[in-house]
Design an enzyme around this catalytic site. Structure first.
Site, mmCIF file in Angstrom:
data_model
loop_
_atom_site.group_PDB
_atom_site.id
_atom_site.type_symbol
_atom_site.label_atom_id
_atom_site.label_comp_id
_atom_site.label_asym_id
_atom_site.label_seq_id
_atom_site.Cartn_x
_atom_site.Cartn_y
_atom_site.Cartn_z
ATOM 1 N N HIS A 1 6.580 32.945 -51.638
ATOM 2 C CA HIS A 1 6.253 31.686 -51.379
ATOM 3 C C HIS A 1 5.705 31.234 -50.078
ATOM 4 C CE1 HIS A 1 9.215 29.230 -54.370
ATOM 5 N NE2 HIS A 1 8.869 30.678 -54.782
ATOM 6 N N HIS B 1 9.793 38.858 -60.980
ATOM 7 C CA HIS B 1 10.855 38.360 -61.835
ATOM 8 C C HIS B 1 11.887 39.636 -62.247
ATOM 9 C CE1 HIS B 1 9.354 34.024 -62.775
ATOM 10 N NE2 HIS B 1 9.412 34.402 -61.662
#
Length: 718
Positions: free
Chosen positions: A78, A245
């Site tokens: 992020h 993920h």
């Protein structure tokens, strides 16, 4: 709270962002050098300290599965993932995630805890380790501790201590909203420049799907557009999502209504921590982050093929999770469950709408299936895509520091070859200046070509600039603003001068076209100042080399093309649709990217107009009877009440400058000229340069600002 000037008059051009280039708000002194300090680190010792933090679960924020590894990966992702190619802003450099607005974005919920966990490491190494480097290094270490082999790590990121107000995040006034104004023609799927994220306050796209609905087709379209705005292709996009993920889980034990305000709005006693959770214990199994709940596979803390196998081998249906958000659960045959992160129970894997979208998009699915059949290919693709993600904003390879910098250089790093010859010295410089000035090239051509080459630089991601001589390559060679036909003539003449000089040398001294272009511009500026009565020396440092087509990502460089260039009085085609409301806003934005101050920008525009260095050799803004001479005539006319300014088009972009007494049109101008008389701060600066005793200062300031632009990309001189 009292209103600011900008709040009182929102239409007023905000040039305050250029003040960021004027002063250093860092607590370190002017001699402080991040790169020098970083190289004093024992990087392996730092990594050991991060590994220790990673497995030392704290009661105030318990680690999922006994490791903060997945949390640190999300933090690093992020941080780096805000980067966008349109203007090169955001990204990991600067450690901006610890400053607003990123520190309080809804997509960054609970990353304040990740950074606070790493605080002891930062305090231990102090100035040697920036937050920008620490955040990314922690993500790399996390991947390595969970069995993944990264491609490398480079340090050298500097920390910012104030948010960059020049970064435009979108038109919305509320977080997690999407306005039609974010897209061209109001249609989802075509974001306005320079935006990359499709939702205000999210890094990428809504994980539930467009507008919070489980629409896989719309989600796939948003993913492709968003990742392409980070210069990622389909393979890199799938590799990043699937690789990231593979680890950890998402948290949505209950509704986000249980969360308190974000850090920048939280009570003072929380000391910069936000999102206080009132559900259950407010942590551990009761954690609320995205509002979606569950892991992606049965082994959330190790590198394997679990994510891809689960996604492709099972059917998925959309449901509302415990947090009230849309997520997907497996249907049909049983799926292997994952261990619960905080007890001996197990959890069923889930998928996000953005995951299922990859499976339902033909091109994305083809990549997924290829990765499933070739795990080593998946590993390499994720390693390289991750490396690109976390280093994309650092600029050319010579800025990358540390023992883990890989030997391989990628085209996305805009590589420039080393000089394999001796550089020109004072004698050769004088010889070449004479050859340039004795050629058929005009002073204006020399100045415009040097400007076109050097002004592509962006301080945001250290891309562009004169080094590499890429103005002679596509796409820059064909940009409208560079006047391709005239540029062809200029480059041909430079090539002849280069060939004659290099072939005549009996020694190893050579000159590059990149150096010649800057040298020609400098010589023209010196000559123009001399004609105005000022003897100036424009500094020149040789050492630029010429990049090849193979070293140039043509598609990526298209983002550097200016839609408006206030310095050359180029208004563009007018058919662009982006987040800027006026040409003058684009001029200020460009000045900020060029690391210019308000006086720098003002002096350059006034000087370029006096030099006649305008697009298409237009007379617009050339308020002088002796163009090509470095005078302060532009400011004298601008401030003279003998004239009035009359719009001649419905967009108020072009104006006639009429003599008030006779009504005669004496000059023509654009908004990019008039703004220096209408904006209070710019007019205050114009007053200085337009005064009877202001011309000498204008010349001095123009030379300083010109030199800054010509040398912005000379990292080899630092």
């Amino acid at each position: 709270m009292a209103k600011t000037n900008q709040e009182w008059w929102p239409q007023m051009l905000n040039v305050d962002i250029l003040d960021e280039n004027e002063r250093d708000v860092s607590p370190y002194d002017e001699e402080f050098d991040y790169a020098e300090e970083f190289q004093k680190l024992d990087l392996e010792e730092v990594k050991d300290d991060i590994r220790e933090v990673m497995t030392d679960s704290k009661d105030w924020w318990p680690a999922d599965y006994g490791t903060y590894g997945p949390l640190f990966i999300r933090m690093a992702w992020h941080s780096a993932g805000t980067y966008r190619t349109a203007d090169g802003r955001a990204g990991a450099a600067g450690g901006l995630q610890r400053l607003p607005p990123e520190s309080s974005w809804p997509d960054n919920i609970n990353l304040d805890k990740a950074r606070r966990l790493l605080q002891p490491v930062k305090l231990k190494y102090g100035r040697k380790l920036s937050w920008g480097d620490l955040i990314i290094l922690a993500g790399n270490v996390a991947l390595e501790t969970m069995g993944f082999e990264t491609f490398g790590f480079a340090g050298g990121r500097e920390d910012e201590f104030k948010s960059n107000e020049a970064t435009v995040w979108g038109p919305e006034e509320d977080w997690e909203t999407t306005s039609p104004e974010r897209f061209e023609d109001g249609e989802v799927g075509n974001l306005k420049d320079p935006l990359a994220n499709t939702v205000m306050g999210l890094i990428y796209v809504n994980p539930e799907g467009p507008y919070g609905e489980p629409d896989v087709e719309g989600s796939a379209a948003n993913i492709r557009e968003e990742f392409s705005r980070m210069a990622m292709n389909d393979e890199e996009t799938v590799a990043l999502i699937a690789g990231g993920h593979t680890f950890g889980k998402v948290h949505g034990a209950d509704s986000g209504d249980n969360l308190g305000p974000e850090p920048e709005d939280a009570p003072i006693d929380l000391q910069g921590m936000g999102w206080e959770n009132e559900f259950g214990e407010g942590k551990g199994p009761d954690t609320i982050t995205s509002g979606i709940e569950g892991p992606w596979n049965s082994a959330p803390t190790q590198w394997d093929m679990g994510y891809i196998d689960n996604l492709l081998n099972h059917d998925w249906t959309s449901v509302k999770g415990p947090g009230g958000a849309w997520q997907w659960k497996p249907v049909g045959e049983e799926i292997e469950e994952a261990p619960a992160p905080h007890d001996d129970d197990t959890e069923e894997p889930m998928m996000l709408t953005t995951d299922v979208a990859l499976k339902h998009d033909d091109d994305f699915r083809e990549v997924l299936e290829r990765f499933q059949e070739n795990p080593d290919e998946f590993q390499e693709a994720f390693a390289k895509a991750w490396y690109k993600l976390i280093h994309r904003d650092m600029g050319p390879p010579e800025r990358l520091l540390g023992p883990e910098v890989p030997d391989e250089t990628f085209v996305w790093q805009d590589p420039i070859p080393d000089a394999d010859y001796e550089l020109i010295g004072d004698e050769e410089i004088a010889e070449l200046e004479s050859a340039i000035l004795d050629s058929d090239l005009t002073r204006t051509q020399l100045i415009k070509t040097a400007w076109a080459s050097a002004s592509t630089y962006r301080e945001s991601d250290k891309r562009g600039g004169a080094n590499g001589g890429r103005i002679r390559l596509e796409p820059q060679r064909s940009w409208e603003v560079n006047e391709p036909e005239e540029l062809e003539t200029v480059l041909s003449t430079y090539e002849e001068i280069q060939e004659e000089f290099n072939s005549s040398r009996s020694d190893d001294v050579r000159v590059s076209l990149a150096d010649l272009i800057v040298l020609g511009g400098n010589a023209a500026v010196e000559q123009a100042a001399a004609d105005a009565g000022y003897d100036v020396d424009v500094p020149f440092e040789p050492g630029r080399t010429d990049a090849t087509e193979e070293q140039t990502d043509e598609e990526s460089f298209e983002h550097l093309e200016p839609k408006v260039d206030g310095f050359r009085n180029y208004l563009g085609s007018g058919d662009y649709d982006d987040m800027y409301d006026s040409p003058e806003e684009r001029m200020v934005d460009k000045a900020e990217l060029l690391n210019l101050t308000v006086p720098d920008m003002t002096a350059l525009v006034g000087g370029m107009r006096a030099l006649g260095a305008t697009y298409g050799d237009s007379d617009r803004g050339v308020f002088t009877d002796e163009p090509g001479t470095l005078t302060n005539d532009f400011f004298e006319v601008l401030l003279d009440m003998e004239y009035e300014w009359v719009s001649v088009d419905e967009d108020d972009e072009v104006f006639e400058v009429r003599n008030r007494e006779t009504g005669e049109v004496e000059y023509e101008a654009t908004r990019l000229d008039l703004i220096f008389g209408s904006n209070a701060r710019l007019r205050a600066t114009a007053d200085v340069y337009g005064a009877d005793d202001g011309e000498e200062q204008l010349v001095e300031d123009f030379v300083d600002a010109w030199t800054k632009v010509m040398q912005n990309d000379r990292f080899d001189l630092e």
